[in-house]
Write a protein that holds these residues in place. Structure first.
Motif, short mmCIF file in Angstrom:
data_model
loop_
_atom_site.label_atom_id
_atom_site.label_comp_id
_atom_site.label_asym_id
_atom_site.label_seq_id
_atom_site.Cartn_x
_atom_site.Cartn_y
_atom_site.Cartn_z
N ILE A 8 6.77 -6.10 2.99
CA ILE A 8 6.41 -6.95 1.86
C ILE A 8 7.33 -8.16 1.91
O ILE A 8 8.56 -8.02 1.93
N VAL A 9 6.76 -9.34 1.95
CA VAL A 9 7.54 -10.58 1.96
C VAL A 9 7.50 -11.19 0.57
O VAL A 9 6.42 -11.34 -0.01
N VAL A 10 8.67 -11.53 0.04
CA VAL A 10 8.75 -12.06 -1.32
C VAL A 10 9.44 -13.43 -1.32
O VAL A 10 10.25 -13.73 -0.45
N PHE A 11 9.09 -14.22 -2.31
CA PHE A 11 9.73 -15.51 -2.54
C PHE A 11 9.76 -15.73 -4.05
O PHE A 11 8.82 -16.24 -4.64
N HIS A 12 10.83 -15.27 -4.68
CA HIS A 12 11.02 -15.39 -6.13
C HIS A 12 9.87 -14.75 -6.92
O HIS A 12 9.48 -15.26 -7.97
N ASN A 13 9.34 -13.66 -6.41
CA ASN A 13 8.30 -12.95 -7.14
C ASN A 13 8.89 -12.17 -8.30
O ASN A 13 10.05 -11.76 -8.25
N PRO A 14 8.11 -11.91 -9.35
CA PRO A 14 8.61 -11.11 -10.48
C PRO A 14 9.00 -9.70 -10.04
O PRO A 14 8.30 -9.07 -9.25
N VAL A 15 10.11 -9.21 -10.57
CA VAL A 15 10.62 -7.89 -10.19
C VAL A 15 9.59 -6.80 -10.49
O VAL A 15 9.37 -5.89 -9.68
N LYS A 16 8.97 -6.88 -11.65
CA LYS A 16 8.00 -5.85 -12.03
C LYS A 16 6.85 -5.79 -11.04
O LYS A 16 6.38 -4.70 -10.67
N GLU A 17 6.37 -6.94 -10.61
CA GLU A 17 5.28 -7.01 -9.64
C GLU A 17 5.68 -6.35 -8.33
O GLU A 17 4.92 -5.56 -7.75
N ILE A 18 6.89 -6.65 -7.86
CA ILE A 18 7.37 -6.06 -6.60
C ILE A 18 7.51 -4.55 -6.73
O ILE A 18 7.12 -3.79 -5.83
N LYS A 19 8.06 -4.09 -7.86
CA LYS A 19 8.22 -2.65 -8.08
C LYS A 19 6.87 -1.94 -8.04
O LYS A 19 6.75 -0.84 -7.47
N ASN A 20 5.85 -2.53 -8.64
CA ASN A 20 4.53 -1.91 -8.65
C ASN A 20 3.98 -1.75 -7.23
O ASN A 20 3.39 -0.72 -6.89
N ALA A 21 4.18 -2.79 -6.41
CA ALA A 21 3.71 -2.72 -5.03
C ALA A 21 4.47 -1.67 -4.24
O ALA A 21 3.88 -0.87 -3.50
N ILE A 22 5.79 -1.64 -4.39
CA ILE A 22 6.61 -0.66 -3.67
C ILE A 22 6.25 0.76 -4.09
O ILE A 22 6.08 1.65 -3.24
N ASN A 23 6.13 0.99 -5.39
CA ASN A 23 5.81 2.33 -5.87
C ASN A 23 4.43 2.78 -5.40
O ASN A 23 4.21 3.97 -5.12
#
Length: 310
Positions: A8-23
């Motif tokens: 997953i590549v991120v660039f200042h994405n919201p933490v909640k959004e990233i957590k949902n994808a990871i989970n």
């Protein structure tokens, strides 16, 4: 050997959004490894994800390397140690059954190199992300023609997104979205990783095209995911310029108007008859019931694709 690696590549994405994808990824199956590759200006996400899970490795690049280049860092780490690799956007969510069903499909069909599931908006409506290979006209019409005038080119744009096809049917498609690319990892040894000349946009089209030259690239609507899909290049002038630059590089690589392969591939994709609409429900029910089923997909006069569903 890891069953599935994921980047997953991120660039200042919201933490909640990233957590949902990871989970979503971590709950899908147990033998996995996820690489969170951070292109952000700072490493603030480190404090959240550096110790998030032993299955997650946080990688901070110190600068924005671009989408494909950042994914390549993770792919390089797993190219000889995982069976499948998932290229995943941070604004994607899916349920725990998706990954195992995709693994099963790939195990039954070793000639499939890439799979994309059905992609839905958060409200449940369809995202039309199966496409033919783009021509300069397609990208110009989509990006630069004002919305009210696009109705004049609706037939051309609908054909580009294969909207005349049944999006509840399995299709072999030459151009699949980069938001969720489930790839047989060994394929990278044959076709290469993302072309790092593309900083942002067109890198998924380029990779899918290279995979499709040697393997089947399949749209598989038996499973579905949710994708936020903001169409950033339609809202931000700087991102629009990056899209334009990548488009120029893509056509410099593959050909602007004299791309015979594009014409041949697109003719097959547009004219093919895939599975009959009235048989989709029955096939889906058999899959859910665990009944072995092989589906033959006619690809015009030149190809015939057989997909083992379980």
């Amino acid at each position: 050997m890891i069953d599935i690696s994921c980047s997953i590549v991120v660039f200042h994405n919201p933490v909640k959004e990233i957590k949902n994808a990871i989970n979503s990824f971590l709950t899908g199956t147990s033998n996995v490894k996820l690489y969170l590759v951070d292109n952000s200006v700072d490493d603030n996400l480190r404090f959240t994800f550096d110790s998030f899970s032993p299955l997650v490795e946080y990688i901070y690049n110190g600068k924005n390397l671009g989408y494909g280049s950042a994914h390549n860092i993770a792919i390089q780490k797993t190219i000889n140690s995982s069976r499948y690799h998932l290229v995943l956007n941070p604004d994607v969510e899916f349920d725990a059954t998706v990954l195992n069903r995709l693994i099963k499909l790939m195990e039954q069909n070793p000639d499939i190199g890439l799979v994309m599931p059905k992609i839905l908006y958060p409200n449940g409506s369809m995202q039309y992300l199966c496409k033919i290979l783009p021509s300069p006209a397609h990208l110009f019409l989509r990006r630069f023609i004002p919305g009210p005038l696009k109705v004049l080119f609706k037939k051309t744009l609908d054909k580009y997104e294969l909207r005349n096809k049944d999006y509840n049917s399995i299709m072999e498609t030459p151009n699949l979205s980069g938001c969720f690319m489930f790839i047989r990892t060994s394929v990278f040894n044959e076709v290469g990783m993302f072309d790092e000349r593309f900083f942002l946009y067109m890198e998924d089209t380029d990779l899918c095209r290279r995979i499709n030259e040697r393997y089947k690239t399949i749209y598989y609507p038996i499973v579905s995911i949710i994708h936020g899909y903001g169409k950033a290049s339609y809202k931000n002038f700087r991102i629009m310029k990056l899209h334009l630059k990548s488009s120029i590089k893509y056509f410099n690589k593959w050909g602007w108007f004299n791309d015979k392969e594009r014409g041949a591939v697109n003719t097959i994709a547009i004219s093919s008859s895939y599975m009959l609409k009235n048989k989709i429900k029955g096939i889906t029910n058999k899959v859910n019931a665990g009944t072995q089923e092989a589906v033959t997909i006619n690809m015009g006069a030149t190809r015939q694709v057989q997909i083992n569903l379980n």
